[in-house]
Design an enzyme around this catalytic site. Sequence first.
Site, PDB file in Angstrom:
ATOM      1  N   ASP A   1       0.790  -1.283  -0.170  1.00  8.40           N
ATOM      2  CA  ASP A   1      -0.214   0.150   0.038  1.00  8.40           C
ATOM      3  C   ASP A   1       0.675   0.850   0.084  1.00  8.40           C
ATOM      4  O   ASP A   1       2.220   0.865   0.516  1.00  8.40           O
ATOM      5  CB  ASP A   1      -0.662  -0.032   1.472  1.00  8.40           C
ATOM      6  CG  ASP A   1      -2.153  -1.397   1.268  1.00  8.40           C
ATOM      7  OD1 ASP A   1      -2.328  -1.615   0.504  1.00  8.40           O
ATOM      8  OD2 ASP A   1      -2.589  -1.420   1.820  1.00  8.40           O
TER       9      ASP A   1
ATOM     10  N   ASP B   1      -6.846  -1.329  -4.626  1.00  3.27           N
ATOM     11  CA  ASP B   1      -7.881  -1.150  -4.136  1.00  3.27           C
ATOM     12  C   ASP B   1      -8.665   0.066  -3.932  1.00  3.27           C
ATOM     13  O   ASP B   1     -10.515  -0.568  -3.739  1.00  3.27           O
ATOM     14  CB  ASP B   1      -7.677  -0.922  -2.027  1.00  3.27           C
ATOM     15  CG  ASP B   1      -6.524  -1.456  -1.851  1.00  3.27           C
ATOM     16  OD1 ASP B   1      -6.458  -2.426  -1.424  1.00  3.27           O
ATOM     17  OD2 ASP B   1      -5.065  -1.925  -0.685  1.00  3.27           O
TER      18      ASP B   1
END
EC number: 3.4.23.36
Length: 189
Positions: free
Chosen positions: A148, A162
Site C-alpha cells: 500500500d 483497492d
Amino acid sequence: MTAEAEQAIDEVPEKSTDDVAGEGGRPRGKRRVAVLLWVAAVAYALDLVSKIIVVERLEGEPAVEVVGDLLRFTAVRNPGAAFGMGEALTIVFTVIAAAVIVVIFRIARKLYSTPWAIALGLLLGGAFGNLTDRVFRSPGVFQGAVVDFIAPAHFAVFNLADSAIVCGGVLIVILSFRGLDPDGTLHRD
C-alpha cells in the site's frame, strides 16, 4: 427458386447480434467480456507498475508529500485487510480474492451490459492485483503482504487495486439500484 424470391431474400436485412433474442425472449447485444478483460488488464497493469515503483523507490524512504499533509506516498506492507485489520487472516483474504475472481468469470458468461463489464473489470483487476501480492510477496506464498502507498490524511493507506475494487463495488451498487442486470435487462420495481 425464382429470381423474384432470391431478390426478396437478398433485400431482407440481416439481424445483427444486437437484435438476437436471448433466453426468455430478452434482447441481447454482443457479450461484453472483451470490455471486462480490457478494464481488468488496465487496472491490474497500473496497480502492478505502481507497486514495482513504490517498492524500488519508496520502501525504506521517508514519505513523499504530494499535497502537503493531505496526501502522501509512503510504502507500507499490509498483511491484513483495510485499515490493517485481520493481519492473521492473510490466507483467508487470498481465498476470498480467488473466489471473487471465479464468481466474476461465471457472471461473464451472461454479461451483455457495458457498465457491468466496466464494474466487474475493475473488481477483477483489483482482485488480481492484491492476489498477486498475497501469492508472490514475502513472507511467503499465500501469506504475502500487500503493498500500500497512497496515504491520505486521517485515512487508511491503500493502493490502486483497492481503488479499483472500491470503484467497481460502488458502480455495481449504482447499477443495482438503477435496476440494470449484468445480462442487460432493466428491472423497474
